[in-house]
Each structure stands twice: as C-alpha cells, then as structure tokens.
Design a protein around this motif. Structure first.
Motif: not given
Length: 360
Positions: A9, A48-49, A52, A55-56, A125-126, A129
C-alpha cells in the motif's frame, strides 16, 4: 500478518503520482471530447479507481524476492487446484471450536482466515466501481472480477511472466473463487455509494457548456497538440537561413486553417473548443490580430535572436535584442500572472483581437 499489507500500500501511494501524471493527459482529452468539461466527482472516482488497481496489483506481487533465481529450494508444485482447500487450512491452523463460540475470536488472529478475508476484500472495490460508475450488469461484473483475478494468478504463476525462474507465489483456484466472490459482494454494496455521491447519470445535469469558461489547462493541451502536428509541417519547409520556412506553415496552420474551419485547429477540435470572434463567422483580420501579435511579433523576436545567435551576429546587434526580449518576457509573465487572478481572464491578444475560446 496485517503488517505485510502495509508495504504494498505504501509503494502504491508513492508511485501513484507518477502514474497519475501519465494518465492525466489522455484522461482530460477523453473528458473534454465526451462531456465537454471535467466533472470533479467523475475525476475523483476515476483517479480512485486508478489508485485502487495499482494498490491491488502491488498487494498481489509484492514483496518481490531478493533474487530472480527462485527455483533454488522451491517447491515442485506451484499450483493448487483443489476447490475449498482454504476451509481445511482454517480448520487445521486455527484454534476455533465449533461448539465453543468464545474461541471464534481466534479467527482474526490466524493467517489462513485472514488470507480468505483479504482475497474477498481485494476485488470488492472493483465490483462497486463497475456497478456505480460504469453501470455494468451483474454478469459483466462477475466476469470482470474473475478476469482480473485470473490475471493476478497468471502473473503470480508465471513468476512475473518469466522475470523469475520459478513462481514465488502459488496459483490457487481458491483465490479465483474468493476474488470473484469479492467482486460480487462489491456489486451488492455499490448502491451505498449513492448515499455520499451523486448518481453517475446525473453528474452532468444543470451544466451549461455555453457558460463554462475554457480553462488554461484545456488551452495548453490544445496548443501542445497543435505544435506537435505543426512540427511535421515545419520539418517540410524548414530552412535555417530563411524565416519563411517557419512562417509559412505557421500562417497556414494558425491563420488559414481556423479561418476555413470557423475557429478550429486540430488541437482545438480534439478538446472541443474553437475561436469565436465578434460575429457568428470568425473574420480573417481577427485571427491575424490574435496570432500575428502572439506568434509573429512576440515569437518573431525570439526567432530573430535565435537565428542571430546561430549565425554569430555582432554583439552590438545581439545585446540590445536580448535586452528587448528580456523586457518583453518580463512584461508577458507579469501580465499572465495578473490575468490568472482576474475575473475575465482575457490575455492581451484576446482583448486586442476581440476573440475568445468557447466550448463546442
């Protein structure tokens, strides 16, 4: 175990600005072309996507092994094809007893259980989104979650596509199931986002493009595109000993082309803006006044100094010219800084020519 997630992260937060820098230009062009302006909520969601997804990816591949020779001492098996193997792992590794509820708290301290939770949460989160912003149906969300999970597993199973001799993480069919379940859970939770964010279908309500000011960033992007295209025309006519080699393509591109297209260059067309004069049809004298002052007067002085320096003109000529350029540039910088904070934000050549940029 939770501490192992902080490193990926942290790396994602450190490298995100660089990725965002390269993402911004195409993002802005797409937003200008599709919507005519940049919406703050849409920007927040898409950036943000991007953060994310970065990070993933880091959570899946980091930390990296210290050497690329990972086959030394590695297991002979790099895949796990038994579905629900994670259930046996939890039963074997945890101290939980089904008939003793007080032992359930131990689940949150065991690696096997936390690994399952992580694999589910990874793609939540995916799903959110895809349903909230992209308005995708359940089948497509599940397919996208499975596809992204499969990409992660292949990345791990191939040792980062051959960078490492052997995989340093297991290709696990349970991860595919749990990741896909996470995407499904995100789909179910997505409506909660509308409690704090407007619905994507209504982001552009009450936006009047005719009253929206064309930002300097938008104009700079159009200018960069124009000069990139113009550089190829200049290369065809370029003659270091003749100013016409530069003046002819510039005049054709910045004067004749906007006159023929009623204010559009290729760069302006891409970002959906055009020049507007005092009437419905842009006049040739308005364009000449605008770009004549900007490119042929101010720009011409700079070009003249560059040519003089390259041809080694006498200092008696170059030094006064340099002083004039310095004074002109200082005045321009001060003018631009003051204009940025003015309400009308019109530069001097716009005022003189009576032209402005408008959204199409």
């Amino acid at each position: 175990m939770l501490g192992t997630y902080f490193l990926p992260i942290g790396y994602a937060l450190l490298t995100f600005p660089l990725l965002a820098f390269f993402f911004t230009l195409p993002f802005l062009i797409v937003q200008y072309r599709k919507y005519g302006y940049v919406n703050k909520v849409r920007s927040l969601v898409l950036y943000s996507l991007l953060l994310y997804l970065l990070t993933a990816l880091y959570l899946v591949i980091l930390p990296l092994p210290a050497t690329t020779h990972t086959c030394i001492g590695a297991s002979s098996s790099f895949t796990q094809w038994m579905p629900f193997q994670f259930v046996q792992d939890i039963v074997r590794e945890t101290k939980v007893r089904i008939n003793q509820p007080t032992t359930y708290v131990h689940l949150f301290k065991e690696r096997a259980f936390l690994q399952v939770v992580f694999n589910i949460l990874l793609l939540v989160p995916l799903g959110m989104f895809l349903r909230y912003y992209f308005q995708r149906k359940l089948f497509l969300v599940v397919a996208a979650a499975f596809g992204l999970s499969l990409f992660f597993e292949i990345t791990q199973g191939t040792g980062l596509y051959g960078i490492y001799d052997c995989p340093y993480r297991l290709f696990d069919v349970d991860d595919l199931m749990l990741n896909t379940l996470g995407g499904l859970l995100g789909y179910a939770l997505a409506p909660l986002l509308t409690l704090i964010l407007p619905h994507p279908k209504h982001l552009d309500d009450y936006v009047d493009l005719s009253a929206t000011r064309v930002s300097y960033i938008r104009r700079i992007i159009a200018l960069q595109i124009d000069w990139f295209i113009l550089s190829f025309l200049v290369a065809l006519f370029w003659d270091p000993e003749s100013p016409l080699g530069l003046a002819i393509p510039m005049f054709a591109y910045f004067v004749l082309l906007p006159y023929a297209t009623n204010g559009r260059t290729l760069g302006k067309f891409i970002v959906r803006i055009r020049l507007q004069g005092q009437g419905p049809k842009l006049k040739l004298q308005e364009i000449i006044m605008r770009y004549g002052v900007l490119y042929f007067a101010v720009g011409g002085l700079h070009y003249l100094f560059i040519i003089g320096a390259s041809l080694q003109f006498h200092p008696v000529v170059l030094i006064p010219l340099l002083l004039v350029l310095f004074m002109v540039d200082i005045v321009l910088v001060v003018h631009v800084l003051f204009t940025v904070f003015r309400r009308d934000k019109k530069l001097f050549y716009e005022t003189w020519s009576g032209t402005k940029n408008v959204i199409t």
